[in-house]
Design a protein around this motif. Structure first.
Motif, short mmCIF file in Angstrom:
data_model
loop_
_atom_site.label_atom_id
_atom_site.label_comp_id
_atom_site.label_asym_id
_atom_site.label_seq_id
_atom_site.Cartn_x
_atom_site.Cartn_y
_atom_site.Cartn_z
N LEU A 1 7.27 9.73 -1.39
CA LEU A 1 7.04 8.38 -1.88
C LEU A 1 5.54 8.23 -2.05
CD1 LEU A 1 7.87 5.45 -2.55
CD2 LEU A 1 7.60 4.93 -0.10
N PHE A 2 5.09 8.02 -3.29
CA PHE A 2 3.66 7.89 -3.56
C PHE A 2 3.24 6.43 -3.45
CE2 PHE A 2 4.86 11.73 -5.99
CZ PHE A 2 3.97 12.62 -5.42
N LYS A 3 2.08 6.21 -2.86
CA LYS A 3 1.50 4.88 -2.77
C LYS A 3 0.19 4.87 -3.55
CE LYS A 3 3.61 4.00 1.75
NZ LYS A 3 3.37 3.66 3.18
N PHE A 4 0.02 3.85 -4.39
CA PHE A 4 -1.15 3.83 -5.26
C PHE A 4 -1.57 2.40 -5.55
CE2 PHE A 4 2.45 3.23 -7.97
CZ PHE A 4 2.01 2.51 -9.07
N ASN A 5 -2.80 2.28 -6.01
CA ASN A 5 -3.36 0.98 -6.39
C ASN A 5 -4.30 1.20 -7.56
OD1 ASN A 5 -4.58 -1.48 -6.67
ND2 ASN A 5 -5.29 -1.64 -4.55
N VAL A 6 -3.80 0.99 -8.76
CA VAL A 6 -4.60 1.26 -9.95
C VAL A 6 -5.79 0.31 -10.06
CG1 VAL A 6 -4.59 1.30 -12.46
CG2 VAL A 6 -2.65 2.21 -11.20
N SER A 7 -5.58 -0.96 -9.74
CA SER A 7 -6.65 -1.95 -9.90
C SER A 7 -7.89 -1.58 -9.08
CB SER A 7 -6.16 -3.33 -9.50
OG SER A 7 -5.78 -3.33 -8.13
N LYS A 8 -7.69 -0.88 -8.01
CA LYS A 8 -8.80 -0.48 -7.14
C LYS A 8 -9.75 0.46 -7.84
CE LYS A 8 -9.59 1.91 -2.74
NZ LYS A 8 -8.94 2.56 -1.57
N TYR A 9 -9.22 1.21 -8.85
CA TYR A 9 -10.01 2.23 -9.51
C TYR A 9 -10.51 1.79 -10.89
CZ TYR A 9 -8.57 5.33 -5.81
OH TYR A 9 -8.37 5.88 -4.59
#
Length: 370
Positions: free
Chosen positions: A360-368
């Motif tokens: 299960l991948f966890k990500f936050n695009v807005s952070k980058y």
């Protein structure tokens, strides 16, 4: 990544019948005369993997999405194909972008089935195919070097490309495959050339069903050749595979039929396993109530790269990956049980994904995003 495999061979050696059997369809016309295949045939095949069905039964997912392999069958190649003889050369371009090439060679006698060279000689047949691929690559490189030289005045950095092409031509003109020049420094550029002889390959011996368990003298000569080429050779009775594919029965009944023949698995399994091993491919899974999906990745893939296979945003904004091994997931009956027993791990970007991982991948695009 999806695996693409090109199928090559002389006319009338069973390539189209093999594709029919692999896909359990009749998409490829199979008849007893040369050049029966006029247009390239493509078949999409689900990768056999018992694990995905077991996972589905455990979590009761709405649907299963297995990994897939695309097979491309082109017209039979004959002597002089690079010069336009027959039809094979016309369609070589269709397999320049495949990941691996499967050479189908006839290793059985049958007076009722025409052989384009009049007699059975598997080594000679392979040499014809290999020679035509080499000559086709030489023609391609001769055109490429003219194109690169025209750009050389504006882009001096292309001098290295010229050097690589000349070395490749020297190798090919000596009757060797381009793959022997592949190394970490030039493999990306050579890959852009789409050379047929730079691709991984393996052999499929089409044998009589009576020799399916132990092979025959013909198939043993191909096995010996495979050993010298650092590749593999598998024995399949394409006729038998077609009969199995056409059985109007359940998978359990098909398996029982295979066992009655003394076989542990189908030819499809053998072909795909050989391709995966040849290319160093593995499988990880994403598991949820809506779907279970198998993802094909290359050995050595990092967690962030694996996330990018699902969506580029997953790689860009990667935070971490919750990972459970397949064995632990089954042993502890799912994510919750694995978590309670300390078998769920949080891994970072540089974690090397393992075969069978449930992730299960966890990500936050807005952070980058800037």
């Amino acid at each position: 990544m999806g695996l693409k495999c090109g199928i090559v061979g002389l006319p009338n050696v069973g390539k189209s019948t093999l594709l029919n059997a692999l896909t359990s369809t009749r998409i490829a016309n199979a008849s007893n005369y040369p050049f029966c295949t006029i247009e390239p045939n493509t078949g999409i095949v689900s990768v056999p993997d018992d694990r995905i069905q077991i996972l589905s039964e455990l979590v009761s997912s709405d649907r299963i999405i297995p990994a897939q392999v695309e097979f491309i069958d082109i017209a039979g190649i004959v002597k002089g194909a690079h010069k336009g003889e027959g039809l094979g050369n016309k369609f070589l371009s269709h397999i320049r972008n495949v990941d691996a090439i499967l050479y189908v060679v006839r290793c059985f006698r049958d007076d009722d089935i025409i052989h384009v060279e009049s007699n059975i000689d598997p080594i000679r047949d392979l040499e014809i195919i290999e020679t035509e691929l080499i000559l086709s690559d030489i023609e391609r490189l001769n055109r490429e070097i003219i194109s690169v030289e025209k750009k050389l005045k504006q882009e001096r950095k292309l001098e290295e490309n010229i050097s690589v092409i000349k070395r490749l031509l020297d190798i090919l003109n000596k009757g060797n495959f381009a793959r022997i020049l592949l190394n970490e420094d030039n493999k990306d550029y050579i890959k852009t050339l789409g050379l047929l002889t730079s691709k991984p390959f393996f052999y499929l011996c089409n044998i009589d069903e009576n020799a399916i368990l132990h092979g025959n003298d013909f198939s043993r000569t191909i096995q010996e050749k495979a050993a010298t080429q650092n590749t593999t050779s598998i024995n399949i009775s394409i006729k038998l595979e077609e009969e199995i594919a056409n059985l109007e029965s359940s998978q359990h009944e098909r398996n029982a039929f295979l066992q009655s023949m003394g076989l542990q698995e189908s030819g499809l399994n053998k072909v795909i396993k050989s391709a995966y091993k040849l290319l160093g491919l593995k499988t990880y899974f994403t598991v949820g109530p809506r779907e279970i999906k198998a993802w094909t990745f290359k050995e050595g893939t990092l967690a962030s790269e694996a996330a990018g296979m699902i969506h580029t945003d997953f790689e860009v904004g990667f935070i971490c990956a919750d990972v459970i091994s397949y064995d632990d997931y089954i042993r502890y009956k799912g994510e919750q049980g694995a978590r309670e027993h300390g078998k769920l791990r949080q891994e970072g970007r540089t974690y090397i994904v393992q075969d069978g991982d449930i992730i299960l991948f966890k990500f936050n695009v807005s952070k980058y995003k800037k």
